[in-house]
Design an enzyme around this catalytic site. Sequence first.
Site, short mmCIF file in Angstrom:
data_model
loop_
_atom_site.label_atom_id
_atom_site.label_comp_id
_atom_site.label_asym_id
_atom_site.label_seq_id
_atom_site.Cartn_x
_atom_site.Cartn_y
_atom_site.Cartn_z
N SER A 45 -6.48 -0.72 10.04
CA SER A 45 -6.89 -1.79 9.25
C SER A 45 -8.47 -2.10 9.84
CB SER A 45 -6.23 -3.10 9.65
OG SER A 45 -6.83 -4.33 9.29
N ILE B 172 1.06 -1.27 0.09
CA ILE B 172 0.07 0.08 0.09
C ILE B 172 0.83 1.00 -0.05
CG2 ILE B 172 -1.60 1.37 1.51
CD1 ILE B 172 -2.77 -1.21 2.43
N TYR C 115 -2.77 -8.70 16.45
CA TYR C 115 -2.79 -7.52 15.17
C TYR C 115 -4.02 -6.74 15.29
CZ TYR C 115 -3.16 -5.73 10.51
OH TYR C 115 -3.24 -4.72 9.38
#
Length: 321
Positions: free
Chosen positions: A190, A58, A203
């Site tokens: 995210s 990204i 995460y």
Amino acid sequence: MTFLELLFILIIGYYFIYLILWLILDCNVELWYNTYFGLPISSMRGQVVWVTGASSGIGRALVLILAKYGVRLVISARRENLLELLKKDCLEQANGLLSEDDILVMPMDVLNISQHEAYFDRVIKYFGRLDVLVNNAGRSQRASWEEIKVQVDRDLFELDVFSVVNLSRIAVRYFLQLRNVRGHIVTTSSIAGLCPVPFSATYCAAKSAINAYLNSLRLEQSGIDVSIFCPGPIATDFLQEAFTAVPEEMYGKSTKGQKRMSAERCAILFATTIANKLELSWCGLFPVNFLANATRYPGLAKIIFKFMGKSTMNKIREGKL
């Protein structure tokens, strides 16, 4: 028809339209609207934007989009050779809008927190200013909750949370010294930070934590713009270096053949988020975007996630549905 009946119909119609948009769009409604009616990416021409984790995925796609519209860049990552190649690609994309001096290649390991001040000073010395800091460096994870070693939790938080917080604090102190200039802190989070997913507990926790840190910053410093960008599954090599349950082990699997948004499309949406200084944006192909929207309504999300179960959610997350 009474006023209350009309009001009821309008409310039902409003939510029906939103539901349709959840199903057909690849991002949240505010971001979609701004891609057509907000400030164009070209409005950032001449600004100085520092992107960490710029050498791949990204980050790389974002840098190329920004270069195309004449944004001056600081590109950072660990691998200098990839950054030099990226600079060449940026100059080609810029098509004359940027010169060699408009792109600073600055190799850095964001985990080397003791050197953050020196890195920041180098940026200011080179360009004389910084307009936007994009915290993009980070890693994902694949592991069963009960198998994760505590050292993995610590290592992932050091990278995805503490390095971001430290560099951002340096930037915030710099921005607060400026007069009549609004600094901008941007972070790649995210959808996993909004909607927990199976087999990535650390995460998910790290992304939730960085979201909370930045939301607190927004409350305390209204003179600084803060943007949180939450992509879903993207077609990059992100999983190659993902954490597992064991320290220093990498997941090492490819995303080829999976249903994922292209890095180029993600970068356009990311750049639009930055240009319009949107507070929170997310993107992902169906049904990821639908689920991200559903998380804004906890009661609805609870019903959907209970119905789907962890197996279906994991398939969606891995681009298999």
